[in-house]
Design a protein around this motif. Structure first.
Motif, PDB file in Angstrom:
ATOM      1  N   ASP A  73       5.448   7.344  10.383  1.00 50.91           N
ATOM      2  CA  ASP A  73       6.448   6.601   9.620  1.00 50.91           C
ATOM      3  C   ASP A  73       7.821   6.709  10.283  1.00 50.91           C
ATOM      4  OD1 ASP A  73       7.143   4.978   7.418  1.00 50.91           O
ATOM      5  OD2 ASP A  73       7.941   6.715   6.339  1.00 50.91           O
ATOM      6  N   GLU A  74       8.525   5.578  10.362  1.00 53.34           N
ATOM      7  CA  GLU A  74       9.867   5.477  10.933  1.00 53.34           C
ATOM      8  C   GLU A  74       9.907   5.924  12.394  1.00 53.34           C
ATOM      9  OE1 GLU A  74      12.776   7.308   8.439  1.00 53.34           O
ATOM     10  OE2 GLU A  74      12.247   6.089   6.702  1.00 53.34           O
ATOM     11  N   GLN A  75       8.825   5.698  13.098  1.00 53.13           N
ATOM     12  CA  GLN A  75       8.719   6.046  14.512  1.00 53.13           C
ATOM     13  C   GLN A  75       9.153   4.849  15.351  1.00 53.13           C
ATOM     14  OE1 GLN A  75       4.638   6.689  16.097  1.00 53.13           O
ATOM     15  NE2 GLN A  75       5.337   8.800  16.337  1.00 53.13           N
ATOM     16  N   PRO A  76      10.102   5.008  16.275  1.00 50.00           N
ATOM     17  CA  PRO A  76      10.485   3.879  17.125  1.00 50.00           C
ATOM     18  C   PRO A  76       9.284   3.360  17.916  1.00 50.00           C
ATOM     19  CG  PRO A  76      12.090   5.646  17.322  1.00 50.00           C
ATOM     20  CD  PRO A  76      10.926   6.207  16.545  1.00 50.00           C
ATOM     21  N   ILE A  77       9.186   2.049  18.045  1.00 46.58           N
ATOM     22  CA  ILE A  77       8.099   1.445  18.806  1.00 46.58           C
ATOM     23  C   ILE A  77       8.445   1.507  20.287  1.00 46.58           C
ATOM     24  CG2 ILE A  77       6.844  -0.702  19.248  1.00 46.58           C
ATOM     25  CD1 ILE A  77       7.153  -1.380  16.299  1.00 46.58           C
ATOM     26  N   GLN A  78       7.571   2.139  21.058  1.00 47.44           N
ATOM     27  CA  GLN A  78       7.808   2.352  22.470  1.00 47.44           C
ATOM     28  C   GLN A  78       7.035   1.341  23.313  1.00 47.44           C
ATOM     29  OE1 GLN A  78       9.978   4.529  23.595  1.00 47.44           O
ATOM     30  NE2 GLN A  78      10.401   5.412  21.585  1.00 47.44           N
ATOM     31  N   PRO A  79       7.659   0.741  24.321  1.00 48.42           N
ATOM     32  CA  PRO A  79       6.924  -0.145  25.228  1.00 48.42           C
ATOM     33  C   PRO A  79       5.790   0.602  25.917  1.00 48.42           C
ATOM     34  CG  PRO A  79       9.301  -0.334  25.565  1.00 48.42           C
ATOM     35  CD  PRO A  79       9.090   0.836  24.666  1.00 48.42           C
ATOM     36  N   LEU A 102       7.843   1.616  13.559  1.00 49.99           N
ATOM     37  CA  LEU A 102       6.609   1.679  12.794  1.00 49.99           C
ATOM     38  C   LEU A 102       6.926   2.156  11.391  1.00 49.99           C
ATOM     39  CD1 LEU A 102       4.381   3.472  15.448  1.00 49.99           C
ATOM     40  CD2 LEU A 102       4.404   1.030  14.913  1.00 49.99           C
ATOM     41  N   ALA A 103       6.223   1.654  10.412  1.00 50.40           N
ATOM     42  CA  ALA A 103       6.388   2.090   9.027  1.00 50.40           C
ATOM     43  C   ALA A 103       5.014   2.211   8.389  1.00 50.40           C
ATOM     44  CB  ALA A 103       7.253   1.103   8.243  1.00 50.40           C
ATOM     45  N   LEU A 104       4.853   3.182   7.492  1.00 53.57           N
ATOM     46  CA  LEU A 104       3.597   3.401   6.781  1.00 53.57           C
ATOM     47  C   LEU A 104       3.797   3.163   5.298  1.00 53.57           C
ATOM     48  CD1 LEU A 104       2.321   6.658   8.548  1.00 53.57           C
ATOM     49  CD2 LEU A 104       1.843   4.281   9.148  1.00 53.57           C
ATOM     50  N   SER A 105       2.770   2.643   4.645  1.00 56.01           N
ATOM     51  CA  SER A 105       2.850   2.306   3.227  1.00 56.01           C
ATOM     52  C   SER A 105       1.548   2.680   2.531  1.00 56.01           C
ATOM     53  CB  SER A 105       3.110   0.801   3.065  1.00 56.01           C
ATOM     54  OG  SER A 105       2.837   0.365   1.754  1.00 56.01           O
ATOM     55  N   THR A 106       1.671   3.110   1.274  1.00 53.73           N
ATOM     56  CA  THR A 106       0.496   3.368   0.442  1.00 53.73           C
ATOM     57  C   THR A 106       0.335   2.297  -0.632  1.00 53.73           C
ATOM     58  OG1 THR A 106       1.804   4.842  -0.960  1.00 53.73           O
ATOM     59  CG2 THR A 106       0.539   5.857   0.825  1.00 53.73           C
ATOM     60  N   ASP A 107       0.860   1.096  -0.378  1.00 55.85           N
ATOM     61  CA  ASP A 107       0.647  -0.016  -1.303  1.00 55.85           C
ATOM     62  C   ASP A 107      -0.850  -0.292  -1.455  1.00 55.85           C
ATOM     63  OD1 ASP A 107       3.338  -0.286  -1.681  1.00 55.85           O
ATOM     64  OD2 ASP A 107       3.571  -2.037  -0.375  1.00 55.85           O
ATOM     65  N   ALA A 108      -1.201  -1.068  -2.454  1.00 58.51           N
ATOM     66  CA  ALA A 108      -2.604  -1.318  -2.782  1.00 58.51           C
ATOM     67  C   ALA A 108      -3.365  -1.889  -1.592  1.00 58.51           C
ATOM     68  CB  ALA A 108      -2.687  -2.292  -3.951  1.00 58.51           C
ATOM     69  N   PRO A 109      -4.655  -1.587  -1.491  1.00 56.85           N
ATOM     70  CA  PRO A 109      -5.466  -2.158  -0.414  1.00 56.85           C
ATOM     71  C   PRO A 109      -5.435  -3.687  -0.433  1.00 56.85           C
ATOM     72  CG  PRO A 109      -6.652  -0.374  -1.473  1.00 56.85           C
ATOM     73  CD  PRO A 109      -5.429  -0.632  -2.317  1.00 56.85           C
ATOM     74  N   VAL A 110      -5.594  -4.278   0.735  1.00 54.46           N
ATOM     75  CA  VAL A 110      -5.688  -5.721   0.918  1.00 54.46           C
ATOM     76  C   VAL A 110      -7.041  -5.989   1.561  1.00 54.46           C
ATOM     77  CG1 VAL A 110      -4.705  -7.738   2.070  1.00 54.46           C
ATOM     78  CG2 VAL A 110      -3.191  -5.929   1.190  1.00 54.46           C
ATOM     79  N   HIS A 111      -7.799  -6.924   1.000  1.00 53.61           N
ATOM     80  CA  HIS A 111      -9.187  -7.136   1.447  1.00 53.61           C
ATOM     81  C   HIS A 111      -9.974  -5.828   1.360  1.00 53.61           C
ATOM     82  CE1 HIS A 111      -8.415 -11.226   2.888  1.00 53.61           C
ATOM     83  NE2 HIS A 111      -7.345 -10.772   3.481  1.00 53.61           N
TER      84      HIS A 111
END
Length: 203
Positions: A73-79, A102-111
């Motif tokens: 979570d909140e990790q810079p995206i590296q080339p 990058l961000a992580l979420s525990t929102d409800a599952p999708v599909h």
């Protein structure tokens, strides 16, 4: 297949990949073929059981020349880095003053999935626009179909594994049914497309 093209902006800055059943085998053909000087960031969602730890970073670190890790979570995206979504978290792309994160979420599952491919693709399309590549590989559901169209609407370039080469063709079939895509290719032809995206050259 539509006329091959890169993105309107030329080079892509990131590639998002979605897969489920058969996806590990597909990625084993694709990711180790990328060279050490490959610059786009690669973000991967595989629909895996939410209750089990992921061994994907360890498996692919041993096979790839590019750095591989589990997204944080909140990790810079590296080339030039491959990031796998962790189990039981949606992986998204966000931005702060320094650039994409990058961000992580525990929102409800999708599909029925968390992580879900659509969540990653839609958030990445909003951040990267025309400098994004979206890829759907083998899988047994429709996750990723709408997300791939979000990538295309924002000007990104889209690629789907040829259904006859997918161990589970349902996911590529759903992606193709959702709307037009730029490439439909067997696995062995995909690394050349990735390399062209990375340097902005024509296919």
């Amino acid at each position: 297949m539509p006329t091959p093209r890169t993105t309107p902006a030329g080079r892509v800055d990131a590639i998002v990949i979605g897969a489920s059943a058969g996806g590990v085998d597909a990625l084993t053909h694709l990711l180790p073929a990328l060279p050490t000087n490959f610059r786009p960031a690669i973000l991967v969602v595989l629909n895996l059981p939410r209750s089990l730890p992921s061994l994907l970073p360890e498996v692919f670190s041993a096979r790839c020349t590019l750095p591989v890790h589990e997204a944080g979570d909140e990790q810079p995206i590296q080339p030039g880095t491959i990031s796998f979504a962790p189990p039981n978290y949606h992986l998204l792309v966000d931005r702060d003053a320094k650039g994409p994160l990058l961000a992580l979420s525990t929102d409800a599952p999708v599909h029925f999935s968390r992580p879900a491919i659509d969540v990653l693709f839609e958030s990445a399309a909003a951040i990267y626009g025309a400098r994004l590549g979206g890829v759907i590989l083998s899988g047994a559901n429709a996750d990723g179909a709408l997300g791939l169209q979000a990538v295309k609407r924002r000007g990104g370039v889209t690629l789907v594994q040829a259904t006859e080469t997918a161990r589970s063709p349902a996911m590529p079939e759903a992606a193709l049914a959702a709307g037009p895509v730029d490439f439909v290719l067997p696995l062995e032809q995909m690394p050349a497309v990735f390399r062209a995206w990375g340097d902005g050259g024509a296919i």
